[in-house]
Enzyme design. Sequence first.
Site, mmCIF file in Angstrom:
data_model
loop_
_atom_site.group_PDB
_atom_site.id
_atom_site.type_symbol
_atom_site.label_atom_id
_atom_site.label_comp_id
_atom_site.label_asym_id
_atom_site.label_seq_id
_atom_site.Cartn_x
_atom_site.Cartn_y
_atom_site.Cartn_z
ATOM 1 N N ASP A 60 0.813 -1.217 0.000
ATOM 2 C CA ASP A 60 0.000 0.000 0.000
ATOM 3 C C ASP A 60 0.851 1.273 0.000
ATOM 4 O OD1 ASP A 60 -1.936 -1.896 0.404
ATOM 5 O OD2 ASP A 60 -2.754 -0.999 2.223
ATOM 6 N N ASP A 61 0.208 2.354 -0.414
ATOM 7 C CA ASP A 61 0.664 3.748 -0.227
ATOM 8 C C ASP A 61 1.700 4.250 -1.232
ATOM 9 O OD1 ASP A 61 -1.000 3.539 1.948
ATOM 10 O OD2 ASP A 61 0.586 3.577 3.455
ATOM 11 N N HIS A 111 -5.895 2.642 -4.177
ATOM 12 C CA HIS A 111 -5.867 2.918 -2.734
ATOM 13 C C HIS A 111 -6.282 4.374 -2.469
ATOM 14 C CE1 HIS A 111 -4.908 2.116 1.391
ATOM 15 N NE2 HIS A 111 -3.751 2.742 1.433
ATOM 16 N N HIS A 115 -5.164 9.484 -0.155
ATOM 17 C CA HIS A 115 -5.090 8.855 1.169
ATOM 18 C C HIS A 115 -5.695 9.767 2.243
ATOM 19 C CE1 HIS A 115 -3.660 6.059 4.255
ATOM 20 N NE2 HIS A 115 -3.304 5.244 3.291
ATOM 21 N N HIS A 208 3.619 -2.255 3.237
ATOM 22 C CA HIS A 208 3.643 -0.862 2.770
ATOM 23 C C HIS A 208 4.983 -0.559 2.111
ATOM 24 C CE1 HIS A 208 0.597 -1.266 5.868
ATOM 25 N NE2 HIS A 208 -0.029 -0.252 5.289
HETATM 26 ZN ZN ZN Z 1 -2.664 3.221 3.174
#
Ligand code: ZN
Length: 248
Positions: A60-61, A111, A115, A208
């Site tokens: 993620d991210d 995602h 964010h 991540h």
């Molecule tokens: Zn995230």
Amino acid sequence: MLAWFKQRLRALMFLTVFIGGLSYGSYTAALHPNLTTWEREGLLIRNVPVEEKVVALTFDDGPDPVSTPVLLEILGKHQAQATFFVLGERAQKYPQIILQMTSSGHEVANHSYTHSDFNKLNKEQIREEIRQTNRIIAQLSGQTPVLFRPPGGFLSCEMVDLVAGEGMLVAYWTWQQDSKDWRRGKPATAIASHIVANIQPGQIIIMHDAGENGLQTAKAVDILLSQLQQDGYRFVTMGELIRLGGSH
Ligand SMILES: [Zn+2]
């Protein structure tokens, strides 16, 4: 895709809840009360019933200009596939990394765009976060994502309906496979040993690739791939894991 998933989950529902409830009581207390209903209805996914040793690594991210290329090299070295839940604004900023992901056979998923804290957004703003990111990924890769992972694991009835309305699936993760790899100072060895110790077929493993601990995560992937591949595990994209689950 959703119809078979619904059937599969319905069949395995009792067993999953029963075993999960006994082993992970501390986790289930924190879950949204509708979570298992959404799973049963095929709106949300946390793992896939498979009999073979196959799992999905998810990151993620990102993309991150430093740690993501390192991670991609490690995945390539081990010939492992993964799924990247990217942020739309970062994909725009680092398009070459997105192209590198897709040309290496990885899956690029959504995602959100920024964010943001979804608690502070209205329905229209959440829809736009999802759509904008899908447009960017589609422009770069030619493929529109079908998996959406809400930032911070945010869940609400409205959001789950909205994601389904976009023809997408809420892509959660397997609770026992959250190693908290993003925490500052968490060493690669600790991240890897958490994942190795808890491994089970069909899991969706959350990590991540961006953030201050991203390089430790990449290093952890090198360690865990060496160990688990030796133990017979295969690493596929989430899309492939879902397909494998549907073929039984
Ligand atoms: Zn995230």
